[in-house]
Design an enzyme around this catalytic site. Structure first.
Site: not given
Ligand SMILES: *Cc1c(COP(=O)(O)O)cnc(C)c1O
Length: 384
Positions: A57, A110, A182, A207
């Site tokens: 952790r 998001y 982000d 992603k």
């Molecule tokens: C999918 C997504 C997230 C969240 O990510 P997770 O791994 O599903 O928690 C955050 N920002 C954007 C732009 C996303 O498309």
């Protein structure tokens, strides 16, 4: 540029192959805890510069290798892996605010990030104002005396709206406001928000960074000064830790990130251009197109545009969007994006600052041959 370039960092940065019996691929340390040879070394384990790992952790060698690579790729000093993109985003936001503070965030952020800001943080007395964000004055105008954070996501979700990150960062600095971007869509390959003055970069690694639709993970990157307390508090204490196996899979994904993104980009650009010329298509949203409202800023702050786009149809009904998506053969119907496989979903698209949403289709263009994808879309548009 000094030092190795992006692809070379992905392959070689922080690797210790001699230590690992010369293994070309780094080992997976799938261990929850780390043992000590004697009580004396156990006693000093909490020391700031403790050379050993203690408990996963708080830190793990596989996860650390990934964090070192991500920090180098984003041009930051420290990175921290999290169990999901939302864990990373929550950690980054919580690290910047306290009770009574105010946040300014873009309105095409998001969805779950928006829910965190509208439905969860008010419980702790933290309020958010949503702005279109396509002009930096939107952030300036929404700023209050208690504003502590500007939250950007450029390109943003679903419609890929662009914010001028350097202008927003400069504005924030002059007012003592922190900034988060982000950077999931562009990744560090196409955009480096820290170099534009942004304080913290957050990612869903589920992603493009992972890229194979087989892991869920998140990352936060920034300066040592910003990241140290974030790692201690939102990282180790809140405990949304990245599993070593997911870190190991992401290390594998990183090796092909640049070549994957080049292909995602070229296929998506071709498809965006063709859709833009199709008589059934009303509008295409893709920051590489000359018709995109954020095109000029995108060209300045990004070096590429990855594989995401969305579009509306002239007959803008829900049924038409459903019929088209149902008619596609290679575009699977699923949420998420950024994997090797092409995905399509029908959904409501809301432009920055708009009250109304329109039905449309979002595509994540994968690594199939682009001609197969074009034929699939053409046949779908002819039929659906
Ligand atoms: C999918 C997504 C997230 C969240 O990510 P997770 O791994 O599903 O928690 C955050 N920002 C954007 C732009 C996303 O498309």
């Amino acid at each position: 540029m000094n030092g190795p370039r992006f692809e070379t960092i992905c392959v070689h940065h922080a690797e210790q192959r001699e230590r690992n019996f010369g293994a070309a691929a780094p080992p997976l340390y799938q261990a929850s805890t780390f043992t000590y040879p004697d009580c004396a070394s156990f006693e000093v384990r909490e020391a700031e510069d403790a050379p050993r790992f203690d408990y996963t952790r708080t830190g793990n060698p596989t996860t650390q290798l990934l964090e070192q690579k991500l920090a180098a790729l984003e041009g930051g000093e420290l990175a921290r892996g999290f169990g999901s993109g939302m864990a990373a985003i929550s950690a980054a936001i919580l690290a910047c605010v306290k009770a009574g503070d105010h946040i300014v965030c873009i309105d095409t952020v998001y969805g779950p990030t928006r829910t965190l800001l509208t439905s969860y943080l008010p419980r702790f007395g933290i309020e958010t104002t949503f702005v279109a964000g396509t002009d930096p004055t939107h952030f300036a105008d929404a700023t209050r005396s208690n504003t502590r954070l500007y939250y950007a996501e450029s390109p943003s979700s679903l419609v890929f709206a662009i914010q001028d990150l350097a202008a927003i960062a400069a504005l924030a600095r002059s007012r003592g406001v922190a900034t988060i971007c982000d950077n999931s869509y562009a990744t560090a390959y196409f955009q480096r928000p820290l170099a534009l003055g942004i304080d913290l970069v957050a990612h869903t690694a589920t992603k493009y960074l992972g890229g194979h639709s087989d892991l869920v993970a998140g990352m936060v990157v920034g300066s040592r000064e910003r990241m140290r307390p974030l790692i201690e508090n939102e990282g180790k204490l809140l405990g949304g830790v990245l599993d070593p196996f997911a870190a190991w899979l992401m290390l594998r994904g990183l090796r092909t990130l640049a070549v994957r993104l080049d292909r995602h980009q070229s296929s998506a650009r071709t498809i965006a251009r063709l859709l833009g010329e199709h008589p059934r298509v009303a509008r295409v949203f893709h920051p590489g197109l000359a018709t995109h409202p954020g095109r000029a800023i995108a060209a300045r702050q990004m070096t590429g545009t990855s594989g995401m786009l969305s579009f509306t149809l002239r007959d803008g009904s829900r049924e038409t969007a459903h019929r088209l998506v149902d008619a596609l053969r290679y575009f699977c119907i699923a949420v998420s994006w950024g994997g090797y496989e092409s995905l399509a979903i029908p959904l409501q698209l809301r432009q920055p600052g708009a009250a109304e949403a329109e039905w449309g289709v979002r595509l994540s263009v994968g690594l199939e041959h682009v001609d197969d994808l074009i034929e699939d879309l053409s046949a779908g548009l002819a039929r659906g």
